[in-house]
Scaffold this motif. Structure first.
Motif, PDB file in Angstrom:
ATOM      1  N   ALA A 141       0.831  -1.208   0.000  1.00  0.00           N
ATOM      2  CA  ALA A 141       0.000   0.000   0.000  1.00  0.00           C
ATOM      3  C   ALA A 141       0.866   1.258   0.000  1.00  0.00           C
ATOM      4  O   ALA A 141       0.631   2.197  -0.768  1.00  0.00           O
ATOM      5  N   PHE A 142       1.894   1.286   0.844  1.00  0.00           N
ATOM      6  CA  PHE A 142       2.783   2.445   0.892  1.00  0.00           C
ATOM      7  C   PHE A 142       3.483   2.638  -0.449  1.00  0.00           C
ATOM      8  O   PHE A 142       3.585   3.761  -0.956  1.00  0.00           O
ATOM      9  N   SER A 143       3.963   1.552  -1.033  1.00  0.00           N
ATOM     10  CA  SER A 143       4.687   1.638  -2.307  1.00  0.00           C
ATOM     11  C   SER A 143       3.790   2.147  -3.430  1.00  0.00           C
ATOM     12  O   SER A 143       4.211   2.967  -4.255  1.00  0.00           O
ATOM     13  N   LYS A 144       2.551   1.677  -3.472  1.00  0.00           N
ATOM     14  CA  LYS A 144       1.640   2.038  -4.560  1.00  0.00           C
ATOM     15  C   LYS A 144       1.266   3.508  -4.539  1.00  0.00           C
ATOM     16  O   LYS A 144       1.043   4.124  -5.590  1.00  0.00           O
ATOM     17  N   TYR A 145       1.200   4.097  -3.345  1.00  0.00           N
ATOM     18  CA  TYR A 145       0.731   5.479  -3.228  1.00  0.00           C
ATOM     19  C   TYR A 145       1.833   6.434  -2.763  1.00  0.00           C
ATOM     20  O   TYR A 145       1.624   7.305  -1.936  1.00  0.00           O
ATOM     21  N   ASP A 146       3.024   6.243  -3.330  1.00  0.00           N
ATOM     22  CA  ASP A 146       4.143   7.178  -3.153  1.00  0.00           C
ATOM     23  C   ASP A 146       4.604   7.315  -1.712  1.00  0.00           C
ATOM     24  O   ASP A 146       5.088   8.380  -1.313  1.00  0.00           O
TER      25      ASP A 146
END
Length: 249
Positions: free
Chosen positions: A116-121
């Motif tokens: 989740a963190f990776s997908k949304y910068d």
């Protein structure tokens, strides 16, 4: 507490949306089950953690049958064993995001939160990296009861240990030091005031505002995290800017 009112507005509006999706019920059910299992008791009087969880269930209008099922599950020998796990990191624009989880599968939870963190910068940090941004506080929320003398209420609740009392239209938010949380909760009971929610929160002592795109990006990250069944709470220091209230819908 600078920025707390606008930050609370984001939290309350999103909390209402979560309730519509039914996610809040599953989180409270899990807390009730764990409170019963760890306290080895389904008796509200003998189990303060359970009493608080049931109180929050009532504030969220959770059906009585759901509460009773969660208590029975905790009393049964086959209740899942959950492990508390936290994650600290930053979303778009350097917004601090603190995630609290209860999981029966650590590997799955780590993968989901990291994705989740990776997908949304965003980016995950080490535990303790956000300690300087959030203060642990007791927070009590309730609608203004009809006929309540607000001035007398403020004096009563400050004497009981409240640090801050914010009255916004027909809603009251009371903040206390973490160590005064239990005593203040008891005082609310003595005053026969029905709380909508009472919990230990992580309150940001510094906040960030972003442009509309950054704001939506961070809110999307929070949405995805909150939709995860292992996630109990998501705290952040994003402050809503002028005209951004409509972006929460």
């Amino acid at each position: 507490m600078s920025g707390h009112s606008k930050w609370s507005t984001i939290k309350r509006k999103k909390g209402a949306l979560d309730a519509k999706r039914g996610k809040i019920f599953s989180r409270i059910s899990k807390e009730i089950t764990i409170a019963v299992k760890e306290g080895n008791s389904g008796d509200l009087e003998a189990n303060p953690r359970l009493r608080l969880a049931v109180q929050n269930a009532k504030g969220a209008n959770m059906p009585k049958d759901n509460v009773e099922r969660a208590i029975k599950k905790g009393l049964g020998g086959d209740a899942e064993s959950y492990l508390a796990q936290t994650f600290e990191g930053y979303g778009a624009g350097g917004v601090a995001v603190f995630v609290e989880c209860l999981t029966d599968n650590q590997k799955r939870t780590v993968q989901d939160v990291r994705a989740a963190f990776s997908k949304y910068d965003g980016s995950l940090g080490t535990n303790g990296s956000l300690e300087f941004i959030f203060d642990r506080k007791g927070v009590f929320e309730l609608p203004v009861p009809e006929g309540l003398d607000l001035e007398e209420f403020e004096w009563e609740i400050i004497d009981a240990g409240a640090e801050d009392v914010v009255i916004q239209e027909d809603f009251i938010t009371v903040t206390s030091a973490m160590e005064d949380f239990g005593g203040l909760n008891k005082r609310f009971e003595e005053l026969s005031l029905e709380l909508e929610n009472a919990e230990l929160q992580r309150i940001p002592n510094t906040t960030k505002t972003l442009d509309d795109e950054g704001f939506k990006r961070v809110m999307k990250l929070i949405d995805v995290l909150e939709d995860n069944d292992d996630v109990q709470k998501v705290w952040h220091n994003l402050e809503m800017g002028e005209g951004q209230e409509g972006l929460l819908q």
